[in-house]
Every structure is written in structure tokens, then in C-alpha cells.
Design a protein around this motif. Structure first.
Motif, short mmCIF file in Angstrom:
data_model
loop_
_atom_site.label_atom_id
_atom_site.label_comp_id
_atom_site.label_asym_id
_atom_site.label_seq_id
_atom_site.Cartn_x
_atom_site.Cartn_y
_atom_site.Cartn_z
N PRO A 54 -6.89 -6.53 -3.20
CA PRO A 54 -5.67 -6.72 -4.01
C PRO A 54 -5.89 -7.52 -5.29
CG PRO A 54 -5.22 -7.12 -1.68
CD PRO A 54 -6.70 -7.01 -1.82
N THR A 55 -6.78 -8.52 -5.23
CA THR A 55 -6.98 -9.35 -6.44
C THR A 55 -7.84 -8.65 -7.47
OG1 THR A 55 -8.88 -10.42 -5.37
CG2 THR A 55 -6.73 -11.51 -5.17
N GLY A 56 -8.49 -7.56 -7.10
CA GLY A 56 -9.35 -6.86 -8.05
C GLY A 56 -8.71 -5.68 -8.73
N LEU A 57 -7.40 -5.44 -8.49
CA LEU A 57 -6.72 -4.31 -9.13
C LEU A 57 -6.54 -4.56 -10.62
CD1 LEU A 57 -3.90 -3.54 -6.51
CD2 LEU A 57 -6.12 -2.39 -6.78
N SER A 58 -6.53 -3.47 -11.38
CA SER A 58 -6.30 -3.57 -12.82
C SER A 58 -4.82 -3.84 -13.07
CB SER A 58 -6.71 -2.26 -13.51
OG SER A 58 -5.90 -1.19 -13.05
N ILE A 59 -4.48 -4.14 -14.34
CA ILE A 59 -3.08 -4.31 -14.70
C ILE A 59 -2.33 -3.01 -14.38
CG2 ILE A 59 -1.48 -4.81 -16.59
CD1 ILE A 59 -3.79 -6.11 -18.07
N ASN A 60 -1.19 -3.15 -13.74
CA ASN A 60 -0.35 -2.00 -13.36
C ASN A 60 -1.04 -1.05 -12.39
OD1 ASN A 60 1.83 -2.84 -14.94
ND2 ASN A 60 1.04 -1.80 -16.76
N GLY A 61 -2.17 -1.45 -11.81
CA GLY A 61 -2.82 -0.63 -10.79
C GLY A 61 -2.11 -0.80 -9.45
N ARG A 62 -2.12 0.24 -8.60
CA ARG A 62 -1.50 0.20 -7.29
C ARG A 62 -2.47 0.73 -6.24
NH1 ARG A 62 1.43 -1.90 -10.42
NH2 ARG A 62 3.70 -1.68 -10.66
N VAL A 103 0.87 -1.18 0.00
CA VAL A 103 0.00 0.00 0.00
C VAL A 103 0.91 1.23 0.00
CG1 VAL A 103 -1.80 1.28 1.20
CG2 VAL A 103 -1.81 -1.22 1.25
N TYR A 104 0.70 2.17 -0.93
CA TYR A 104 1.58 3.32 -1.14
C TYR A 104 0.95 4.59 -0.58
CZ TYR A 104 4.18 0.37 -4.40
OH TYR A 104 4.92 -0.63 -4.96
N CYS A 105 1.83 5.53 -0.26
CA CYS A 105 1.42 6.89 0.11
C CYS A 105 1.62 7.81 -1.09
CB CYS A 105 2.24 7.41 1.29
SG CYS A 105 1.86 6.59 2.84
N SER A 106 1.19 9.05 -0.94
CA SER A 106 1.32 10.02 -2.04
C SER A 106 2.77 10.28 -2.40
CB SER A 106 0.64 11.34 -1.67
OG SER A 106 -0.73 11.13 -1.42
N ASP A 107 3.70 10.16 -1.42
CA ASP A 107 5.11 10.38 -1.71
C ASP A 107 5.80 9.11 -2.20
OD1 ASP A 107 5.12 8.87 0.56
OD2 ASP A 107 6.28 10.28 1.77
N HIS A 108 5.02 8.07 -2.50
CA HIS A 108 5.47 6.79 -3.06
C HIS A 108 6.23 5.92 -2.06
CE1 HIS A 108 5.13 8.34 -7.49
NE2 HIS A 108 3.98 8.37 -6.83
N THR A 109 6.19 6.31 -0.76
CA THR A 109 6.64 5.36 0.26
C THR A 109 5.54 4.31 0.42
OG1 THR A 109 5.68 6.72 2.01
CG2 THR A 109 8.01 7.08 1.47
N TYR A 110 5.90 3.16 0.98
CA TYR A 110 4.90 2.10 1.04
C TYR A 110 5.13 1.23 2.27
CZ TYR A 110 8.63 -0.92 -0.74
OH TYR A 110 9.81 -1.62 -0.89
N PRO A 114 0.71 8.16 -10.31
CA PRO A 114 1.25 6.83 -10.66
C PRO A 114 2.75 6.73 -10.36
CG PRO A 114 -0.10 7.70 -12.44
CD PRO A 114 0.10 8.83 -11.47
N LEU A 115 3.18 5.54 -10.01
CA LEU A 115 4.60 5.26 -9.83
C LEU A 115 5.26 5.20 -11.20
CD1 LEU A 115 4.29 2.33 -7.26
CD2 LEU A 115 4.70 4.73 -6.74
N PRO A 116 6.57 5.47 -11.28
CA PRO A 116 7.26 5.39 -12.58
C PRO A 116 7.13 4.03 -13.24
CG PRO A 116 8.62 6.53 -10.97
CD PRO A 116 7.45 5.99 -10.21
N ASP A 117 7.16 2.93 -12.45
CA ASP A 117 7.13 1.61 -13.07
C ASP A 117 5.73 1.21 -13.51
OD1 ASP A 117 5.94 1.16 -10.66
OD2 ASP A 117 7.11 -0.64 -10.16
N GLN A 118 4.72 2.05 -13.21
CA GLN A 118 3.37 1.72 -13.67
C GLN A 118 3.22 1.92 -15.17
OE1 GLN A 118 1.15 3.66 -9.98
NE2 GLN A 118 -0.32 2.57 -11.26
#
Length: 1013
Positions: free
Chosen positions: A732-740, A674-681, A754-758
């Protein structure tokens, strides 16, 4: 106008050389008005047509004359004058030719088997007119077209309104496109090459008819020249296209449907031969060679049109001529029409037996006028209409699947508006007033309503006998109170004195999970009861029926009641499996039932078989409990959601289990971020069934956030943000492809980015893909998809479609299976758009087309659709330089695949193809969900007027759920390819990295091949 070919036309046909005929043929091919005719027809036109010059005021023929010629106007004008008033009409119906070699052929024709109602006279606009006349050239074609046009409205109703009556009887000439003309000419040439064994001159009613064919011989011939046909009926469907379009004609009868028996047919373009005693030329060797090479294309073109042609032929039949198979085919069409979704199954079946077909080729045709008497109800099968009201103009537009005209029939009132066709080739289904009223009367007469305290509690409908055989059950449930429906089910479907029924529903250990029923009521109830009856209420009603007061009742009656309840429970567990045990309230009920049965078997000296059933169910319950025990769960199954965007995978499994995909259960754990707005998780490990609110609380604790006013949401690669409700589960199992997953204070939602790797990978894996065998890729894709598909429970589809079902259950297996579809689709697009060289892209295109073919061969239709949709994605389809280098054979194969995936007419092509397959099948899951959504949205669960449960809706939903059971009816057993790199292929497919942002994919595609100026 070219004088050379005009001079040739002035020669008598017998004086023309072959070279001169070729000159004429080249000229005729350039005329757009002759595009709809085949190459063979144009060659014969160039051989037999001749030129006529006429002065002003010359009458070519009069009304009532026997038709002898067909005319094409080259220059000048011709007036078609009604016989009654020639002077007034002289300038009203001019048929104008042009001087550029493109003649008018649509309006100036003479029929060989009928008299003419118009008198053509050359007009004074020019000094002379030229017309090409070819004796008996297309006379049979026009005659056949008129016969089909009158048949297009299979029953002409008695109408007092002249407008409505005339509109239904309009003549519809066949619309032969270039592709169809090409395809029919190919088959015609190949038939002529086959020799006298098929095509023969025959004596028909005292006259010699040349080049006739027997229907069954024609089918045999088609099956012999191509493997594209699955059976004889499939080949007949192609011939139905030719018959409907006037390319083929029945010279034995006026039957509108092709008949696979000793009926005589002939190609319409051969009709002129009957008046020529001399031998006629056969196709040249060059033409035959070309026909052989293009045969498959021709068959493919016609097969695409076959399903609709067959349906129209059935609809054109008079209702009394329709077979049971015909009625069933029409019913299947009606099931998928949105405007009919609210009707009961019985009404749709009644409509299927009487509904008529009506077609109108021209836009602007008035079907009926405002104020007219209502005589018919219409459903739009193809095309659209305008709704026009006096003084207001066009107030609405109705399109395919919508209906109109019913209100005037129900209220016995005049038409409230005028209906006008908006486009060419509109097709309608029509129900006439008498049939409409009769169906309503019959349905009400066959309906039985059971009441308590003056209110309906159960609505039943008589079951009509099928195929002349009496039905085992006399009534089917239409609607009712849940408890009364259960009571009716126990009394009528689970009769303990019927040994045959009892044998069907007594499973041993090996048969748990199978459902053997002769009637769908029980199956429908078990599959859908969660929509209208909570499990505790069901258990309460079962206990009430089991624990009947034995002191005041007959012994046999008491035994029968208890036996029915046990049989219901047994079938419940057999049909639903583990989800029955997921609800804790069932545990106590099964244990109590076992105690009661032991007591009753001793007291009543009966129910021994029923006792064995419940003992077996309790044993299954104990096994389930053992798997869910805390100690077992610690050693049990855990899943992980990889951080790189790959699909959910098995992290650890139960001890002793094979290393393979298995169903995800609500008690399984999953590891995810689970990520925060600053991309920490933070990384969490929680049960699959954990709610969004619990995830939010756990994440906020780990990240040191205050609990107040936090939201949990998904951020997709496109930047789209979706806030997840607190009550949702299995997040978690219902997320789209590349969804976070992100957590954020509500006021800072916009800060979630979005994260860079998304964005997905920046390099393709084309070099790695080239090392893998295409068949091997298809094999392991199919194995993985089969495991995912087998893990999906029927209830997951219900919870996906019907969002308000409580209590909520996980649908993780379905979510992963649907995600896999999208993953495969974007994998295709990603790999092609990341291939930097033209050669690499061409190689991948070839490989992926073959991959689709292998998936289709393995009956993995879900992956097949995903691959074809990937190949037809706009980012791929626009790469014209790459496609130009793909072999034409593979491009044609992809075109066939696209026709199978064609969504028109509610995926008719796919549905027909699947109906001919046997399990195992991995179906196109999005379509099953679409069908269920269509049923759910179009039918209310509770009838508004009566407050009863609409069980017709439950039956329709259960029908779709049974499709899953049919597809999984047999184990998947496919021959594995020669092992080359098994582990490498499996690891590759488990770790696909894709770009799912269409904007990025389109940008990559444009950089590879910039748009041509």
C-alpha cells in the motif's frame, strides 16, 4: 549597400561627429558576423574604423610582415596564398565578402605579436574590393585566443603518428555567444563607471597599458556590486568565464586560471587604447543606467557557465601545477562518468592527477586513423564522435560519458577504427599511454593479495599518505571473502589497545545513533554488509572471534579479541539502530554476549567497559521488545491509505506520543482498500510488512473469490496495469499517486479499469490558496518534508536500489517521501491547469515561484525541485498568455532556479550549490537514488574472475548513504512565520488532490489557452 554609412567610413576618425558614429554603430549592430562582440566594442569600432578600396591583384601584406591591422571584407574576394606556392593557391583560399552589409570577419585577420603565414591578395572576381581596417582593434583578443587554444591540450604527448599529434594541437578560438557578449559588456561599462579606484593606466615593462585591473580588486568589486556571490572563489569562477572566452586577458603571465591576487588583467576590447594617446570616451549615462538595470541578468548568465569554465581551467594546467584541491575537483568529475565506474577509487585518483584536456571546435576532425599506433585513451566530456572502419563506414556513435582508444593501449595494438568528431565544440579527457601504463603498474605494485589454499581471500591496497601526514591505517580493502574482511576489520580498525579509537566508539545513551570514525572501512562495512553477508552468518563469525580458545593463547591477546568484537557490536547498533533488532537472531546473540562478558570479566579481571556497552544494548533490546509486544501493538500505531488518493497518513498513534509524523515500522498496521474489476471493494487492516500473496488471500476471502490463479495489481490513473509479485511487501505504501490496488483472475486482467475518482479533482483550490501566506506554506511543507526525510533509514535506499537483497525489508518511509515529491510537482500543475481565469493563473504562477524561493531559503531542496519541475511542466510552460503577465523579475528568478535544476553534466550546478551548504538540508532524493543506481548497475557485487566481494562498490554506496547522515546532522530550526491559519494550512497540505495524468493536464492546458495559429 547603404551609401550613407560608407561615406562616413571614408572620413578620417577624428573628423566624424558623434551623430555619424551613432549611424555607423546602428549599421554594425545589424551585421550577424559581429554578433559575438560587445556593444562597447562596436561603438569603438564605429569611432576608429576606416574604409579602404583596393583594385585587382593588390597584396595587402606578405608572410613575415608584422601585423598592424584587422580587416572586414565588405565586397569582392580576397585570396589567402601560402608563401611557398602563391600561383597554385591563388584561387584555393578565397575569402569572399558580401554586398549586403554582412562582412566576412572570421578568416582575414592580422596579429600584432606574431608574423603571418599567409599572403592575402585581392582576387580578380570583382574590379575592386572594399575592406574596413581598424588599427590594433582586436589584436590582443586573437593573440590571447591562440595562447588558450594551444593550452587546451594541457600536455602534448610525444607521438609517432602525425595525424593524432596534429589533431591534439588544434587552435580553439573562444565561442562568444550573444548572451556572453551582452553580459561582459555590462560588467565592462560598470567597471569604467567605478572610476580610477579600480581601472587604471599602469606602466608594464616600460610601456603604458591603459585600463588595467588587479585580480584581487576585481573580485572585491564583484562582491560589492552583487549579493549573488557566496564567497571570493565563487566570484573568481565568474571571472574565469571571461578569461576563458577571451573577454578578459592576463597581461602579467600566460596562466589559464584566474588569480585572486596582484595579477594585472584588462578587458580585451580595451586593447586598442594603448596606441591612442588621447583620452577615450567613457560610456554614456544612458548606457550606465541600462547596465545597472541589467546587471543581475549579466551575472546570472556568466555564473551558469562558471563551473564548467573552472573545471576546464584546472584540466588545462600541467599536472605538476595542479594543487590537491584541483586533483580533488577532477576526481569528483571522474566519479560521475559512466565509462569509469568500474575503476577503483585509487585508479580514479591517479587519473585525476595526470588526465589532460583536449578540445576540437569543428565537426569532422579526425582524432586518430585506423591502423595508427595507439598513444592515448579518450573519454568524451562533451559532444559525440563517429567510429569509422575501412570498407564499412560509420559503425557506431559514441556520446558524452563514453570512452574509446583503451584497447589499443592495453593490447599494444594498432587502432582498430578511425574516430571523427560529429559536432562542434567537442571536449575530451585524454590519458596518454605512458601515464596509463604507469598507473596500472603502480596499482599492481601497491596491491597486496592474501591467499589460502592457492586462492585470493583478501585484496588490500596501500593507503597513500594524505597531505604529507602518515595514515593511521596502511591498507584499505579492495575485495575479499566476507569472513576475511570482517577479520581484517576487527584486527586493524578496532584495536582495543588504542585508547583514542576506543573512546570514539564507546557511546553513552545519548550518543546511540552517532557514528564517530576516523576511517570509513568500519562504517562502509556496517552500512552495506546486508548486500553480501546475511546477519546469521555475521553473528556466527562474531561468535567465533569472541569465543577464541583462551587456554592456548596469551591473556592479553584473548582480552583484545573479545574487546574488538564488543566494540564492533556497539558500533553496529549505534550505526544501524532499530533494524538490528528487527532480525530475531540478534536477540539471542546479544543476550548470550552479555552472559559471556559477565563470566569473562570475572575470570580475566578485565572488560568492565565492554560489559557496560552490552548491558546498554540489551536494555535497548528490551525497550524494543516492549514496543513490539501484542498488548502494546493493539494500542499502537496504525496508518491509513485514504481512498481519495492522498498520501498515507497516521490513523492512530502509540499512547503518549506527540501528534507528529514518525517512522513507519514493519510491525505497524495499515488500513487500505482492494478493488475488483467491477469497482466493488473490501477494506483490509494488515501489518505493513504483509506480502502481496497474503493481501491477495485476505482480499479474496472477503470478496468471495476463489484463490486459484488470482493476481494483485496496481491500476494507475493512466490505465497502466502493474502486476505485483507475490513476494513483494509493503504494497500500500508503494502505490503511485492516484494508484489503486486491484485483485482479479489472471485471464480477466484487461477488465481492471481506473476508478472515476482516479482522474483527480475537477476544480482547483486557488481561492483557498490565496488566503494562505506563501512563506507559511513553505514553512509547513518544509516541516512535513523534514519529518518524512528523517524517517528514511539508510537500508531503505539499499533495498530500493538493490532489489535482490534478502531478507526483504520494508522501504515505506522512502516510498512516501518519493511520493511526496511527485505529489508536490503535480499539485503545482493541477492548480494552474484548473484555474479558469487568466488573472487566477498569473496569481498562482507568482505565488508558486515565490514558494520555490522560500523552500530554497529553508534548504528544502527536494520541495524546491518539485515546484520548479511543476512550473516547467509542458502543460504550464506552454501558457504563454499567462507567463507574459508574470513580472519579469519573477520570470528571471525562475530562470535562475531552472539553471540550478539543470540535469546536464550530472546535475553539476546542483551538486556545487549543495557542497557549499551546511546541514540541516532536505536533499533532492531522486538524485541520491540515481547515484546509487549508477554505482549498483556499473559495478558487480561479486568479482566474476575471483568470486570475491567487490568492496569498492560497497564504499561508493556507503558514500551516498553518508550524505543522508550529513544532511540530518543538525536539527531543523527555522523561525516560524507569523501564525495566521496554522491548522488550515496543515490540513490543506495533508489532503492535496492532484491530477497525475499528463494527458489530462495537457488537455486542460490547451483548453485554457488554445495553440495560436
Amino acid at each position: 549597400m547603404d551609401s550613407e554609412w560608407l561615406n562616413i567610413f571614408e572620413k578620417r576618425p577624428r573628423d566624424r561627429s558623434s551623430k555619424e558614429c551613432e549611424v555607423l554603430f546602428d549599421s554594425l549592430r545589424k551585421w550577424k558576423s559581429l554578433d559575438r562582440f560587445s556593444v562597447g566594442f562596436l561603438r569603438r569600432l564605429s569611432a576608429f574604423a576606416y574604409l579602404e578600396e583596393l583594385g585587382d591583384g593588390v597584396t595587402l601584406y606578405r608572410k613575415g610582415d608584422r601585423g598592424t591591422s584587422w580587416y572586414l571584407i565588405l565586397s569582392g574576394e580576397i585570396a589567402a596564398i601560402p608563401y611557398r606556392d602563391q600561383n597554385e593557391a591563388r584561387n584555393k583560399n578565397d575569402l569572399t565578402g558580401t554586398a549586403n552589409g554582412n562582412p566576412n570577419v572570421a578568416h582575414f585577420q592580422q596579429h600584432s605579436k606574431s608574423v603571418d603565414s599567409m599572403t592575402p591578395v585581392s582576387s580578380p572576381v570583382h574590379n575592386f574590393s572594399r575592406s574596413v581596417s581598424s588599427k590594433h582593434l582586436i589584436l590582443q583578443n586573437l593573440q590571447n585566443s591562440e595562447r588558450r587554444g594551444s593550452a587546451s591540450s594541457s600536455r602534448t604527448p610525444s607521438r609517432s603518428n602525425s595525424t593524432e599529434s596534429s589533431s591534439t594541437q588544434s587552435t580553439v578560438l573562444p565561442e562568444v555567444t550573444n548572451d556572453q557578449a551582452f553580459a561582459s559588456s555590462i560588467l565592462h561599462m560598470l567597471l569604467l563607471e567605478s572610476g580610477n579606484s579600480i581601472v587604471r593606466d599602469r606602466n608594464v615593462q616600460g610601456r603604458i597599458v591603459k585600463r588595467t585591473l588587479i585580480g584581487s580588486d576585481l573580485v572585491d568589486w564583484l562582491l560589492s556590486i552583487s549579493s549573488a556571490f557566496q564567497n571570493r572563489s565563487h566570484a573568481c569562477s565568474l571571472l574565469q568565464v571571461l578569461l576563458e572566452e577571451g573577454v578578459l586577458e592576463n597581461i602579467t603571465s600566460d596562466a589559464v586560471q584566474f588569480q585572486d591576487r596582484g595579477v594585472l588583467y584588462k578587458f580585451t576590447q580595451d586593447s586598442y587604447l594603448d596606441d591612442f594617446p588621447d583620452e577615450v570616451p567613457l560610456p554614456s549615462r544612458e548606457e550606465i543606467r541600462e547596465a545597472e538595470t541589467r546587471k543581475d541578468d549579466a551575472i546570472s548568465i556568466l555564473l551558469k557557465k562558471a563551473p564548467d569554465a573552472v573545471l576546464r581551467a584546472i584540466l588545462r594546467k600541467h599536472p605538476e601545477e595542479r594543487t590537491q584541491e584541483d586533483v580533488e575537483a577532477i576526481y569528483e568529475e571522474l566519479v560521475h562518468i559512466s565509462s569509469l565506474s568500474h575503476l577503483s577509487t585509487s585508479i580514479k585518483r591517479e587519473l585525476a592527477s595526470v588526465i589532460a584536456f583536449e578540445s576540437h571546435p569543428k565537426p569532422g576532425t579526425i582524432l586518430f586513423q585506423q591502423g595508427d599506433e595507439g598513444t592515448s585513451w579518450y573519454v568524451i566530456l562533451k559532444g559525440s564522435v563517429n567510429v569509422v572502419i575501412h570498407g564499412k563506414g560509420v559503425v557506431n556513435m559514441l556520446k558524452e560519458g563514453e570512452d574509446f582508444g583503451q584497447l589499443a593501449l592495453v593490447n599494444n595494438a594498432p587502432r582498430a577504427a578511425t574516430i571523427v568528431t560529429r559536432e562542434q565544440g567537442c571536449h575530451f579527457l585524454r590519458v596518454d599511454k605512458d601515464d596509463f601504463n604507469r598507473i596500472l603498474r603502480d596499482v599492481e605494485a601497491n596491491t597486496v593479495r592474501l591467499q589460502e589454499h592457492g586462492k585470493d581471500v583478501l585484496v588490500l591496497e596501500k593507503v597513500p599518505p594524505s597531505s604529507g601526514k602518515p595514515s593511521m591505517y596502511k591498507y584499505t580493502v579492495m575485495a575479499g571473502v566476507p569472513s576475511k574482511m570482517l577479520e581484517h576489520l576487527l584486527e586493524t580498525r578496532l584495536d582495543s589497545r588504542n585508547l583514542e579509537t576506543r573512546e570514539e566508539i564507546i557511546p553513552g545513551k545519548s550518543s546511540i545513533g552517532s557514528t564517530l570514525t576516523t576511517d570509513y572501512f568500519l562504517d562502509d562495512y556496517l552500512l552495506t554488509y546486508i548486500l553480501f553477508m546475511p546477519t546469521p552468518q555475521l553473528i556466527s563469525e562474531l561468535e567465533k572471534n569472541y569465543r577464541i580458545d583462551s587456554s592456548s593463547q596469551d591473556r592479553e591477546f584473548v582480552i583484545a579479541n573479545k574487546s574488538r568484537v564488543v566494540q564492533f557490536v556497539n558500533q553496529w547498533v549505534a550505526t544501524i539502530r532499530d533494524p538490528v533488532f528487527d532480525e530475531k537472531c540478534t536477540h539471542e546473540f546479544f543476550e548470550n554476549l552479555l552472559v559471556w562478558l559477565k563470566e569473562d570479566s570475572e575470570a580475566l579481571l578485565a572488560l568492565e567497559e565492554e560489559l557496560e556497552m552490552i548491558e546498554h544494548i540489551v536494555a535497548l533490546l528490551n525497550d524494543f521488545r516492549a514496543q513490539q509486544s501484542p498488548n502494546k501493538r493493539k494500542l499502537g500505531q496504525t496508518w491509513t491509505l485514504p481512498s481519495g488518493g492522498q498520501s498515507v497518513t497516521l490513523f492512530s498513534k502509540h499512547e503518549g506520543e506527540e501528534d507528529r509524523q514518525r517512522a513507519i515500522r514493519s510491525t505497524d498496521d495499515i488500513i487500505f482498500r482492494v478493488y475488483c474489476s467491477d469497482h466493488t471493494y473490501c477494506t483490509l487492516r494488515l501489518p505493513i510488512s504483509t506480502s502481496a500473496e497474503a493481501i491477495k488471500n485476505s482480499a479474496s476471502d472477503k470478496l468471495g473469490l476463489k484463490h486459484s490463479d488470482l493476481v494483485l495489481g496496481e491500476v494507475r490513473s493512466t490505465g497502466e496495469k502493474i502486476i505485483i509479485p507475490n513476494s513483494d511487501i509493503a504494497i500500500p505504501t508503494g502505490l503511485s499517486i492516484n494508484g489503486r490496488l486491484f485483485i482479479s483472475p489472471r485471464e480477466h486482467i484487461d477488465a481492471m479499469t481506473p476508478l472515476p475518482d482516479q482522474e483527480g479533482p475537477s476544480d482547483g483550490t486557488g481561492s483557498e490558496l490565496e488566503m494562505f501566506s506563501t512563506r507559511e506554506l513553505a514553512y509547513f511543507i518544509t516541516l512535513a518534508d523534514w519529518e518524512h526525510f528523517n524517517a528514511v533509514h539508510e537500508y531503505e535506499l539499499l533495498h530500493h536500489v538493490c532489489r535482490d537483497v534478502k531478507p526483504k525489508r520494508i522501504k515505506s518511509n522512502l516510498d512516501i517521501f518519493l511520493r511526496r515529491f511527485n505529489e508536490l510537482q503535480f499539485w503545482i500543475v493541477t492548480e494552474i491547469c484548473l484555474a479558469g481565469t487568466l488573472g487566477r493563473r498569473v496569481t498562482l504562477l507568482r505565488k508558486f515561484i515565490k514558494l520555490a524561493a522560500y523552500c530554497k531559503e529553508y534548504q528544502n531542496l527536494n520541495a524546491f525541485f518539485a515546484i520548479v519541475m511543476g512550473l516547467t511542466n509542458v502543460a504550464v510552460s506552454r501558457l504563454t498568455q499567462s507567463w507574459e503577465r508574470v513580472p519579469s523579475k519573477l520570470r528571471k528568478l525562475l530562470a535562475e532556479f531552472e539553471s540550478l535544476c539543470d540535469p546536464s553534466r550530472n546535475h553539476r550546478s546542483y551538486r556545487i550549490a549543495v557542497s557549499k551548504l551546511q546541514s540541516p538540508i532536505i536533499p533532492f532524493m531522486p538524485l541520491l537514488i540515481k547515484d546509487m543506481t549508477f554505482t549498483n548497475d556499473g559495478n558487480s557485487t561479486v568479482q566474476e574472475a575471483s568470486g570475491l566481494i567487490n568492496f569498492e562498490k560497497m564504499h561508493l554506496l556507503a558514500q551516498t548513504l553518508r550524505t543522508l547522515r550529513f544532511c540530518r546532522g543538525r536539527q531543523l530550526l527555522i523561525q516560524p512565520p507569523t501564525p495566521r491559519s496554522e491548522m488550515e494550512v496543515q490540513n490543506y497540505l495533508r489532503n492535496l488532490r492532484v491530477i497525475d495524468n499528463q494527458r489530462i493536464l495537457t488537455g486542460l492546458s490547451q483548453r485554457l489557452e488554445p495553440k495560436r495559429q
